[in-house]
Scaffold this motif. Structure first.
Motif, PDB file in Angstrom:
ATOM      1  N   ILE A   3       0.872  -1.173   0.000  1.00 24.49           N
ATOM      2  CA  ILE A   3       0.000   0.000   0.000  1.00 24.49           C
ATOM      3  C   ILE A   3       0.910   1.223   0.000  1.00 24.49           C
ATOM      4  O   ILE A   3       1.746   1.400   0.883  1.00 24.49           O
ATOM      5  N   THR A   6       0.494   8.127   1.216  1.00 20.69           N
ATOM      6  CA  THR A   6      -0.728   8.923   1.243  1.00 20.69           C
ATOM      7  C   THR A   6      -0.392  10.401   1.105  1.00 20.69           C
ATOM      8  O   THR A   6       0.754  10.812   1.284  1.00 20.69           O
ATOM      9  N   SER A  52      -6.091   2.041  -3.435  1.00 18.55           N
ATOM     10  CA  SER A  52      -4.728   1.974  -2.924  1.00 18.55           C
ATOM     11  C   SER A  52      -4.741   2.353  -1.447  1.00 18.55           C
ATOM     12  O   SER A  52      -5.316   1.664  -0.631  1.00 18.55           O
ATOM     13  N   SER A  53      -4.173   3.492  -1.121  1.00 18.29           N
ATOM     14  CA  SER A  53      -3.983   3.856   0.285  1.00 18.29           C
ATOM     15  C   SER A  53      -5.026   4.817   0.833  1.00 18.29           C
ATOM     16  O   SER A  53      -5.021   5.094   2.022  1.00 18.29           O
ATOM     17  N   ASP A  60      -4.885   9.267  -1.567  1.00 13.20           N
ATOM     18  CA  ASP A  60      -3.735   8.945  -2.397  1.00 13.20           C
ATOM     19  C   ASP A  60      -3.796   9.914  -3.580  1.00 13.20           C
ATOM     20  O   ASP A  60      -4.736  10.712  -3.688  1.00 13.20           O
ATOM     21  N   ARG A  89      -7.289  -3.902  -2.213  1.00  4.51           N
ATOM     22  CA  ARG A  89      -6.381  -2.769  -2.049  1.00  4.51           C
ATOM     23  C   ARG A  89      -4.965  -3.159  -2.447  1.00  4.51           C
ATOM     24  O   ARG A  89      -4.438  -4.164  -1.997  1.00  4.51           O
ATOM     25  N   THR A  91      -1.407  -0.845  -4.286  1.00  6.44           N
ATOM     26  CA  THR A  91      -0.928   0.279  -5.087  1.00  6.44           C
ATOM     27  C   THR A  91      -0.425  -0.167  -6.451  1.00  6.44           C
ATOM     28  O   THR A  91      -0.616   0.507  -7.449  1.00  6.44           O
TER      29      THR A  91
END
Length: 188
Positions: A3, A6, A52-53, A60, A89, A91
């Motif tokens: 992940i 941010t 993602s995050s 993100d 989830r 990235t």
């Protein structure tokens, strides 16, 4: 799954009003609702590839860009809903693709994702599709998932747009790369 980093939510977002819909184990994020400060109005949905995050406490890059875009270009909107083709989830879409190959479509899509998509669409005024191409994810299952989500969008009868600068109706330009002045085109 890795992940990524941010960033702060866009200044227009009412941090206290954010709702993040995660699975109890945080493996899947089904939805993210970002209301705007001092604005009431219909919600616009941005439909992406996979989360993602981003969460209630941080964004993100993609979520930040999408929320800023909606804020600037839809002055009547009260905020933005974020949905994804896949709720898993991660990235790196290569890792998401690997999970798909190892654990199958159902795992990567997420057990509650389609239900959340339909509920969110029912509370949206319009949708901007922005999931990009299949990079990192096997092409055939990706195309099947896109088809399934486009059917849900057609059933919703909502206006659907995509970025007009690049991409196509099936593989719209990913929101991470949008410019705030980009125009949208209707998806037929």
């Amino acid at each position: 799954m890795r992940i990524g980093r941010t960033v702060q939510h866009a200044p227009a977002v009412d941090i206290d009003g954010i709702q993040a819909d995660f699975s109890p184990c945080h493996t899947w994020r089904y939805g993210l609702s970002l209301p705007f400060r001092e604005r009431r109005g219909p919600m616009i949905t941005v439909f992406l590839k996979n989360p993602s995050s981003a969460s209630a406490s941080a964004a993100d890059k993609t979520v930040r860009t999408a929320s800023e875009y909606v804020w600037r270009n839809f002055p009547e909107s009260g905020g933005v809903h974020i949905l994804n083709l896949y709720a898993l989830r991660g990235t790196d879409s290569q890792e998401v693709g690997q999970a798909l190959r190892e654990k199958g479509d159902t795992y990567v899509i997420g057990p509650e994702n389609d239900a959340v998509i339909q509920q969110t669409l029912a509370g949206s005024a319009a949708v901007i599709i922005a999931w990009g191409g299949h990079a990192g994810i096997p092409a055939t299952p990706y195309a099947e998932r896109v088809r399934s989500c486009l059917e849900m969008l057609a059933d919703s009868r909502l206006p659907v747009w995509r970025n007009g600068r690049k991409g196509s109706e099936n593989y719209p330009f990913h929101a991470c790369y949008w410019a705030y002045q980009d125009d949208l085109v209707a998806v037929s």
